[in-house]
Enzyme design. Structure first.
Site, PDB file in Angstrom:
ATOM      1  N   GLU A   1       0.799  -1.232   0.000  1.00 44.83           N
ATOM      2  CA  GLU A   1       0.000   0.000   0.000  1.00 44.83           C
ATOM      3  C   GLU A   1       0.831   1.282   0.000  1.00 44.83           C
ATOM      4  O   GLU A   1       0.335   2.352   0.367  1.00 44.83           O
ATOM      5  CB  GLU A   1      -0.970   0.008   1.189  1.00 44.83           C
ATOM      6  CG  GLU A   1      -1.863  -1.215   1.244  1.00 44.83           C
ATOM      7  CD  GLU A   1      -2.921  -1.119   2.325  1.00 44.83           C
ATOM      8  OE1 GLU A   1      -3.508  -0.034   2.475  1.00 44.83           O
ATOM      9  OE2 GLU A   1      -3.154  -2.124   3.002  1.00 44.83           O
TER      10      GLU A   1
ATOM     11  N   LYS B   1     -12.950   2.613   4.174  1.00 42.99           N
ATOM     12  CA  LYS B   1     -14.353   3.015   4.235  1.00 42.99           C
ATOM     13  C   LYS B   1     -14.629   4.238   3.367  1.00 42.99           C
ATOM     14  O   LYS B   1     -15.770   4.590   3.134  1.00 42.99           O
ATOM     15  CB  LYS B   1     -14.743   3.294   5.690  1.00 42.99           C
ATOM     16  CG  LYS B   1     -14.836   2.048   6.559  1.00 42.99           C
ATOM     17  CD  LYS B   1     -15.269   2.368   7.972  1.00 42.99           C
ATOM     18  CE  LYS B   1     -14.149   2.923   8.810  1.00 42.99           C
ATOM     19  NZ  LYS B   1     -13.049   1.982   9.036  1.00 42.99           N
TER      20      LYS B   1
ATOM     21  N   TYR C   1     -11.511   3.260  21.580  1.00 37.08           N
ATOM     22  CA  TYR C   1     -11.258   2.303  22.641  1.00 37.08           C
ATOM     23  C   TYR C   1     -12.556   1.531  22.872  1.00 37.08           C
ATOM     24  O   TYR C   1     -13.585   2.143  23.149  1.00 37.08           O
ATOM     25  CB  TYR C   1     -10.832   2.973  23.943  1.00 37.08           C
ATOM     26  CG  TYR C   1     -10.318   1.941  24.921  1.00 37.08           C
ATOM     27  CD1 TYR C   1      -9.041   1.400  24.767  1.00 37.08           C
ATOM     28  CD2 TYR C   1     -11.115   1.458  25.947  1.00 37.08           C
ATOM     29  CE1 TYR C   1      -8.571   0.428  25.636  1.00 37.08           C
ATOM     30  CE2 TYR C   1     -10.648   0.489  26.805  1.00 37.08           C
ATOM     31  CZ  TYR C   1      -9.377  -0.015  26.651  1.00 37.08           C
ATOM     32  OH  TYR C   1      -8.912  -0.986  27.501  1.00 37.08           O
TER      33      TYR C   1
ATOM     34  N   HIS D   1      -3.144   3.974  16.319  1.00 33.02           N
ATOM     35  CA  HIS D   1      -3.554   4.653  15.091  1.00 33.02           C
ATOM     36  C   HIS D   1      -4.639   5.668  15.435  1.00 33.02           C
ATOM     37  O   HIS D   1      -5.355   5.523  16.421  1.00 33.02           O
ATOM     38  CB  HIS D   1      -4.056   3.653  14.043  1.00 33.02           C
ATOM     39  CG  HIS D   1      -5.224   2.835  14.498  1.00 33.02           C
ATOM     40  ND1 HIS D   1      -5.112   1.767  15.367  1.00 33.02           N
ATOM     41  CD2 HIS D   1      -6.553   2.926  14.192  1.00 33.02           C
ATOM     42  CE1 HIS D   1      -6.302   1.233  15.581  1.00 33.02           C
ATOM     43  NE2 HIS D   1      -7.199   1.924  14.891  1.00 33.02           N
TER      44      HIS D   1
ATOM     45  N   HIS E   1      -7.800   8.302  13.843  1.00 38.12           N
ATOM     46  CA  HIS E   1      -8.766   8.486  12.766  1.00 38.12           C
ATOM     47  C   HIS E   1      -8.947   9.976  12.480  1.00 38.12           C
ATOM     48  O   HIS E   1      -9.190  10.768  13.397  1.00 38.12           O
ATOM     49  CB  HIS E   1     -10.120   7.879  13.150  1.00 38.12           C
ATOM     50  CG  HIS E   1     -10.046   6.428  13.516  1.00 38.12           C
ATOM     51  ND1 HIS E   1     -10.493   5.423  12.694  1.00 38.12           N
ATOM     52  CD2 HIS E   1      -9.562   5.807  14.626  1.00 38.12           C
ATOM     53  CE1 HIS E   1     -10.303   4.263  13.269  1.00 38.12           C
ATOM     54  NE2 HIS E   1      -9.738   4.461  14.454  1.00 38.12           N
TER      55      HIS E   1
END
Length: 345
Positions: free
Chosen positions: A193, A215, A277, A285, A287
């Site tokens: 990737e 997504k 969590y 990571h 978002h």
């Protein structure tokens, strides 16, 4: 977990083998998905994976429906259990988003059938050109009982986890499962990737890579969704964070916002930057999503704003080693059963 693209079941306790399968399948364009069948190991916990190409134009022509596992009118998706070539299979159908750059063609090239007219209001059935009116289709075959259970509509429970619960229940469960994050390391080491990376800070202590989440179809910024994965290893979740990690979090926060502004022309005030969590996989990571887009897992019971995380650690170096945390789990989640056994639910 196998891919669901815009409908990603964040609370479904995905294994790392499932996550790797998601990344592989979601990289396929929607019109190619109908020509692929994903094959996974029966134990769903790793091992080799093979993609079998179909020689026919439609591998679903002989799909035998057994049951609808779940559906969502809001997400415009449906999960179906059945058989394909005498093997258990799950088929996921999802309407693709309407894109701004196709509106002119939708208005000029579609056929309208009037359903109802009343004063100033009228409703129609619109048949758009076939290449615009796509349904993203994902096939899981052979599907195990784990897949079937995972996609079936289930009750969720909100768990209360003290630091003691984490040490005695959650951490032993995570370590016993031995979740692999090799696919994460492949991204960090440019073995996979690499072409999808939007931005990278290569520093081994505070650096990270930023790339689109699967997504997001990357066709419009209104549902922007990117993931920042840290180069530093060994940080599994919020529970591992202390004031030692503040420089890493601040660097990721600032440079991630700057990269998105430069690439997508979205300011920091238009972004939701958060951690989950429990996380879907145990490597730190973060978002980055467009504010206003109701991304899966952005609810208050699971999402923690990165700005709040940094402030909490500055106020208390061991904030996440003392605080009680709450998170949702589905009924079939293995961790949920451990909390029940311990009398915590």
């Amino acid at each position: 977990m196998v891919p669901i693209d815009n409908l990603w079941l964040e609370s479904a306790d995905p294994s790392m083998a499932d996550m790797a399968a998601k990344r592989e399948l979601d990289s396929v364009q929607p019109d190619e998905l109908v020509h692929k069948v994903k094959r996974t190991e029966a134990d769903n916990e790793g091992g080799p994976e093979v993609v079998k190409e179909s020689g026919s134009g439609n591998i679903l022509s002989d799909f035998q429906i057994s049951a609808v596992l779940s559906d969502s009118a809001r997400e415009k998706s449906i999960f179906i259990h059945g058989k394909l070539a005498d093997q258990e299979a799950v088929v996921i159908l999802e309407k693709t988003p309407i894109r701004e750059d196709t509106l002119g063609e939708i208005f000029s090239g579609s056929r309208l059938t009037l359903d109802l007219r009343n004063d100033i209001y009228s409703t129609y059935r619109l048949q758009a050109p076939p290449h615009i009116n796509e349904i993203k289709t994902t096939v899981v075959c052979p599907a195990t009982q784990k897949h079937i259970n995972k996609y079936q509509r289930q009750q969720s429970f909100l768990l209360e986890e003290t630091w003691g619960d984490y040490q005695s229940i959650t951490l032993p469960y995570i370590e016993k499962q031995s979740f692999s994050v090799q696919w994460v390391y492949n991204i960090l080491e440019k073995k996979a990737e690499a072409e999808r990376i939007v931005y990278e800070d290569p520093d081994p202590e505070v650096g990270f890579v930023l790339l689109p989440d699967f997504k997001w179809d990357q066709k419009q910024v209104d549902d922007l969704y990117l993931i920042a994965i840290t180069h530093r290893r060994g940080i599994r979740s919020l529970r591992d964070l202390s004031s030692e990690h503040v420089p890493l979090l601040q660097n990721l926060f600032q440079k991630g916002k700057e990269a998105i502004l430069q690439r997508y022309n979205l300011s920091a005030s238009e972004l939701r930057v958060h951690l989950h969590y429990q996380p879907s996989y145990y490597h730190l990571h973060v978002h980055f999503t467009k504010l206003g887009y109701e991304a899966p897992g952005c609810g208050v019971e699971r999402a923690h704003l990165l700005a709040d995380v940094i402030q909490n650690l500055l106020s208390d170096p061991y904030y996440y080693k003392t605080r009680t945390l709450y998170f949702p789990l589905r009924a079939d989640n293995g961790l949920l059963s451990k909390f029940k056994e311990a009398g915590r639910l």
